[in-house]
Design an enzyme around this catalytic site. Structure first.
Site, PDB file in Angstrom:
ATOM      1  N   SER A  82       0.845  -1.186   0.000  1.00  0.00           N
ATOM      2  CA  SER A  82       0.000   0.000   0.000  1.00  0.00           C
ATOM      3  C   SER A  82       0.883   1.238   0.000  1.00  0.00           C
ATOM      4  O   SER A  82       2.059   1.174   0.398  1.00  0.00           O
ATOM      5  CB  SER A  82      -0.895   0.013   1.240  1.00  0.00           C
ATOM      6  OG  SER A  82      -1.558   1.259   1.408  1.00  0.00           O
ATOM      7  N   TYR A 115      -3.395  -0.341  10.156  1.00  0.00           N
ATOM      8  CA  TYR A 115      -3.361  -0.687   8.729  1.00  0.00           C
ATOM      9  C   TYR A 115      -1.986  -0.377   8.148  1.00  0.00           C
ATOM     10  O   TYR A 115      -1.394  -1.203   7.433  1.00  0.00           O
ATOM     11  CB  TYR A 115      -4.440   0.099   7.980  1.00  0.00           C
ATOM     12  CG  TYR A 115      -4.456  -0.146   6.484  1.00  0.00           C
ATOM     13  CD1 TYR A 115      -5.113  -1.253   5.957  1.00  0.00           C
ATOM     14  CD2 TYR A 115      -3.822   0.720   5.595  1.00  0.00           C
ATOM     15  CE1 TYR A 115      -5.131  -1.485   4.583  1.00  0.00           C
ATOM     16  CE2 TYR A 115      -3.831   0.501   4.236  1.00  0.00           C
ATOM     17  CZ  TYR A 115      -4.486  -0.606   3.736  1.00  0.00           C
ATOM     18  OH  TYR A 115      -4.504  -0.841   2.381  1.00  0.00           O
TER      19      TYR A 115
END
Length: 254
Positions: free
Chosen positions: A145, A158
């Site tokens: 990510s 996250y």
């Protein structure tokens, strides 16, 4: 004689979290490049719908529903798959998000985020790599990510999980490159998906994002497929341990 370095004909690709969003888009891209697709997820109905959509595109596809966070389920499923066809390409895409201030972030949600985003990549990667090691070839693509590099309020767990996937990718490369296995990551920026529906529907956030991103817009799911096909193909045979950020230039500027 012309050579198509991006041709995946004859290859089998397992895509975790492949029933929707970026996973499904990348599965379609791999399939259109010639690969047989195995879609993984836990929602069997969603898997059937997505498989049917891929079939309509002329893609050979099957489903394999199992929980990527359960070691026994992973090992059973991979053994069953490998009994009929070797996994040539693994796309570790399963992931989730949970937003809350870090000081009140529930421990059970921390564990769920870490297990879904990071432990699953370890478990499935390990199970698939055993066959790849024996065959001395394979491609593993872990979905990292933009948050593997950057932080944003409310998503520290996250970001931690995706930072771990980045380093897991490099560790897998270090251990398995000797067996002719290429392990790389893709770091998506902000894409319009179901997981980001709250953000993409927030005018203030969208305005900030478009001003912050050199490309001036959100990414669309099919714009991630080229990176997946490249890393899955023979064109990337000497690319290993790298993270390819697909983010419209956001990570390139301050």
């Amino acid at each position: 004689m012309k050579i198509n370095l991006f041709d995946l004909t004859g290859k089998t690709a397992l895509v975790t979290g492949g029933s929707r969003g970026l996973g499904l888009a990348m599965a379609r891209g791999l399939g259109l490049a010639g690969a047989r697709i195995i879609l993984n997820g836990r929602n069997v109905d969603a898997l059937h719908r997505s498989a049917s959509a891929l079939c309509n595109d002329g893609i050979e596809v099957q489903i394999s529903p199992f929980d990527v966070t359960n070691p026994d389920a992973v090992n059973r499923a991979i053994a069953e798959i490998e009994n009929t066809q070797p996994v040539d390409i693994l796309l570790n895409n399963a992931g989730m998000q949970y937003r809350e201030a870090l000081e009140t972030f529930p421990v059970d949600q921390w564990q769920r985020v870490m297990n879904t985003n990071c432990t699953s990549a370890f478990l499935v990667g390990q199970a698939v790599a055993r066959g790849m090691i024996a065959r001395r070839q394979g491609k593993i693509i872990n979905i990292c990510s933009l948050m593997s590099e950057l932080g944003r309020p409310g998503i520290a767990p996250y970001a931690a999980s995706k930072g771990a996937v980045k380093m897991l990718t490099r560790g897998m490369c270090t251990d398995w490159a000797q067996y002719n296995i290429q392990v790389n990551g893709i770091g998506p920026g902000y894409f319009r998906t179901e997981m980001n529906i709250a953000l993409s529907g927030d005018p203030a956030f969208s305005d900030w994002l478009c001003k912050r991103t050199p490309a001036g817009r959100w990414g669309e799911a099919d714009e991630l497929t080229g990176a997946a096909v490249f890393l899955a193909s023979s064109a990337a045979n000497f690319v290993n341990g790298q993270i390819l950020y697909v983010d419209g230039g956001l990570s390139a500027c301050v």
